[in-house]
Design an enzyme around this catalytic site. Structure first.
Site, PDB file in Angstrom:
ATOM      1  CE  LYS A 181      -3.764   4.796  -1.881  1.00  0.00           C
ATOM      2  NZ  LYS A 181      -5.251   4.714  -3.035  1.00  0.00           N
TER       3      LYS A 181
ATOM      4  CE1 TYR B 156      -3.854   1.338   0.102  1.00  0.00           C
ATOM      5  CE2 TYR B 156      -3.273   3.274   2.342  1.00  0.00           C
ATOM      6  CZ  TYR B 156      -4.052   2.967   1.341  1.00  0.00           C
ATOM      7  OH  TYR B 156      -5.149   4.215   1.204  1.00  0.00           O
TER       8      TYR B 156
END
Length: 254
Positions: A158, A154
């Site tokens: 991001k 993640y």
């Protein structure tokens, strides 16, 4: 306030959480909103709420990680509305685990939805914006882009969103298109509730534990993130591009 009067906005992952709040906020400010999610059933609650307020919204089934699905979905939106002025790349998933337990499938899923999805939808939508010589793209990053235990996939996705944002801002500026990102901290959503449950905590208890490390002393609500997205999508932010705005109660500075 109808600052999005006569504008058409596309919001991905708009069935719940930040995406749903963003779709409702843009509609409240005058936009017609295309509500995109993995199934049309997921879009129904958001679409119903917007229509009940007297605004226009329609649901579209789009898998943001699949180029064919994205192309068909964006074509359907453009056909239904005749234009696309605003894109909010919100769709995202988590598959948290420490690196020695993180599977390749979980890595690929998170990168495909969070990063590849933003690329695919932006690529499909920008051609409509380029033709109109106007557009606003807002991508959802996260404070996790700075690193977070158990979120290698993640965090990488991001951080990639921020690089994508900066590059698209450079490429598309000549066409009157701005591209920015919002990086929330902990927001009270179904995604963070699922994280709490995996840790054996109630969402309320988990939120309180996180809030102890946030300078403002509380977690965010989806509507607070939506308000920042709406600003970046508006003409009030017409000279802002290539930026990532952290909306985390001061967490990343603590």
């Amino acid at each position: 306030m109808d600052r999005f009067a006569d504008r058409v906005a596309v919001v991905t992952g708009a069935g719940r959480g930040i995406g749903a709040a963003t779709a409702r906020r843009l509609a409240a400010d005058g936009a017609a909103v295309a509500v995109l999610d993995l199934t049309e059933e997921r879009t129904e609650e958001t679409v119903t709420a917007i229509r009940a307020s007297g605004r226009r919204a329609d649901g579209f089934r789009v898998d943001v990680a699949d180029a064919v699905s994205v192309a068909a979905g964006v074509d359907a939106v453009a056909g239904a509305y005749g234009r696309i002025d605003v894109l909010v790349n919100n769709a995202g998933v988590t598959r948290d685990n420490l690196i020695h337990k993180l599977t390749e499938d979980d890595w690929d899923t998170v990168l495909d939805v969070n990063l590849k999805g933003a690329y695919l939808v932006s690529r499909a939508v920008q051609r409509h914006m380029v033709a109109a010589r106007y557009g606003r793209i807002v991508n959802l990053s996260s404070v996790s882009a700075l690193g977070n235990r158990g979120q290698a996939n993640y965090s990488a996705a991001k951080a990639g969103v921020q690089g994508l944002t900066a590059t698209l801002a450079i490429e598309l500026a000549r066409y009157g298109i701005t591209v920015n990102a919002v990086a929330p901290g902990y927001v009270e959503t179904p995604m963070t509730a699922a994280t709490a449950e995996r840790l054996g905590m109630s969402p309320a208890d988990h939120g309180r534990a996180v809030a102890e490390h946030i300078p403002l002393g509380r977690v965010a609500q989806p509507a607070e993130i939506a308000a920042v997205i709406a600003f970046l999508a508006s003409d009030d932010a017409g000279y802002v591009t290539g930026q990532t705005l952290y909306v985390d109660g001061g967490l990343h500075n603590a």
